[in-house]
Design a protein around this motif. Sequence first.
Motif, PDB file in Angstrom:
ATOM      1  N   LEU A   1       0.817  -1.207   0.000  1.00 43.49           N
ATOM      2  CA  LEU A   1       0.000   0.000   0.000  1.00 43.49           C
ATOM      3  C   LEU A   1       0.853   1.260   0.000  1.00 43.49           C
ATOM      4  O   LEU A   1       0.611   2.196  -0.761  1.00 43.49           O
ATOM      5  CB  LEU A   1      -0.914   0.024   1.230  1.00 43.49           C
ATOM      6  CG  LEU A   1      -2.213  -0.754   1.173  1.00 43.49           C
ATOM      7  CD1 LEU A   1      -3.026  -0.496   2.436  1.00 43.49           C
ATOM      8  CD2 LEU A   1      -3.021  -0.378  -0.047  1.00 43.49           C
TER       9      LEU A   1
ATOM     10  N   PRO B   1       3.636   1.245  -3.576  1.00 46.14           N
ATOM     11  CA  PRO B   1       3.024   0.434  -4.639  1.00 46.14           C
ATOM     12  C   PRO B   1       3.921   0.197  -5.840  1.00 46.14           C
ATOM     13  O   PRO B   1       3.692  -0.723  -6.610  1.00 46.14           O
ATOM     14  CB  PRO B   1       1.783   1.245  -5.026  1.00 46.14           C
ATOM     15  CG  PRO B   1       2.101   2.644  -4.628  1.00 46.14           C
ATOM     16  CD  PRO B   1       2.937   2.534  -3.396  1.00 46.14           C
TER      17      PRO B   1
ATOM     18  N   ALA C   1      -8.203   0.957   4.310  1.00 46.80           N
ATOM     19  CA  ALA C   1      -7.986  -0.493   4.259  1.00 46.80           C
ATOM     20  C   ALA C   1      -8.353  -1.143   5.583  1.00 46.80           C
ATOM     21  O   ALA C   1      -8.871  -2.267   5.621  1.00 46.80           O
ATOM     22  CB  ALA C   1      -6.530  -0.787   3.917  1.00 46.80           C
TER      23      ALA C   1
ATOM     24  N   SER D   1      -8.350   1.752  -4.913  1.00 42.38           N
ATOM     25  CA  SER D   1      -6.950   2.186  -4.860  1.00 42.38           C
ATOM     26  C   SER D   1      -6.834   3.698  -4.881  1.00 42.38           C
ATOM     27  O   SER D   1      -5.742   4.238  -4.963  1.00 42.38           O
ATOM     28  CB  SER D   1      -6.181   1.603  -6.057  1.00 42.38           C
ATOM     29  OG  SER D   1      -6.756   2.058  -7.271  1.00 42.38           O
TER      30      SER D   1
ATOM     31  N   LEU E   1      -4.208   5.913  -3.061  1.00 42.46           N
ATOM     32  CA  LEU E   1      -2.813   5.814  -3.468  1.00 42.46           C
ATOM     33  C   LEU E   1      -2.399   6.936  -4.414  1.00 42.46           C
ATOM     34  O   LEU E   1      -1.213   7.044  -4.742  1.00 42.46           O
ATOM     35  CB  LEU E   1      -2.559   4.467  -4.168  1.00 42.46           C
ATOM     36  CG  LEU E   1      -2.763   3.218  -3.317  1.00 42.46           C
ATOM     37  CD1 LEU E   1      -2.531   1.983  -4.164  1.00 42.46           C
ATOM     38  CD2 LEU E   1      -1.832   3.216  -2.124  1.00 42.46           C
TER      39      LEU E   1
END
Length: 320
Positions: free
Chosen positions: A216, A219, A255, A266, A269
């Motif tokens: 995470l 990445p 998460a 995602s 991110l």
Amino acid sequence: MALPKALTSAWLKPCLIFNTIQSLHFVLANVFFEARHIHEGIDFTPCLPKNNLKKAMIWGDSHAAQYYLGLKPLFEKHGYSLRLISASACPPIENIVVRANPNCTEINAQALPEILNYKPDLLILGANWGASSETMNLFELTIQKLKKMGSKLVILGESPLYKRSVPIILAEHIKSGGDMYSAADLEQQFVDNSETVLSGRFLGREDITYIPTMKLLCPTAACSLVADDGAPAQFNIAHLTDSGSKTFSKILAPAILEKSFEKRSSAPLHFLHQEPAQRGLSHSRRKSSVSLIRCLASAQPNRVNPANFYATVRPHIDKD
């Protein structure tokens, strides 16, 4: 190591059992203990939430505790009161023996019954695992006891770990005009070996949410050396600064709080894919970052100068 007289419970605001001045970065607790207090019995009462919010708790070593500062306000927005029980170099595993912390076995022997009795709605377990089949077999026994609470259990995988102090790495990148990421400086073999054991044991299980933290936070395999305000993300080879904790917690919180990590978006991110200029690392910020790096890295290659560190962290704790 004796604590300065100024370090009293009046300004130490979680429960932390720490061995050195380095651990002060994580002191956001109501109480603190020195080794001599442990065998007298630890009063965990101040560690436990007393409001009407849902109860969340982090249990682990400093690698878990480093996320408390960033996660706490995010959890409160989702109706959780977050607390911390943490001891340095002490994974949340009953009966584990740790050479770096001879008191770990006793600390966990006292902490586990308190947690089982408290029954948090959400329990987050984290550590510098250095996972092996043997330690995970022992950890499994602890997990089976924790499952009886009916709480949601979340295990955090390994966090970024570097071969050298991050402020020093960052200073070199700034001096050379490089970007604010590093893969070459990571202890990749250690992290990969541990992650293989952890994910093989816990990823995809119905009774536990396992979060591969490195995937995470890093990445692209390279980890960010700076937080989203341009400050160093870590103050030594592993532990997050307050800015780093706030930045990385924005990624971890969804998460942890969502029902299934595998189904999460995602979207959080996006920050780590931005160029340094987009992340506020302006020319003036680079200059201020260099000044901070010089302060943090002034003593030893892989350690923070305690005097400088104490002066840096005290104001943040005072206003918490």
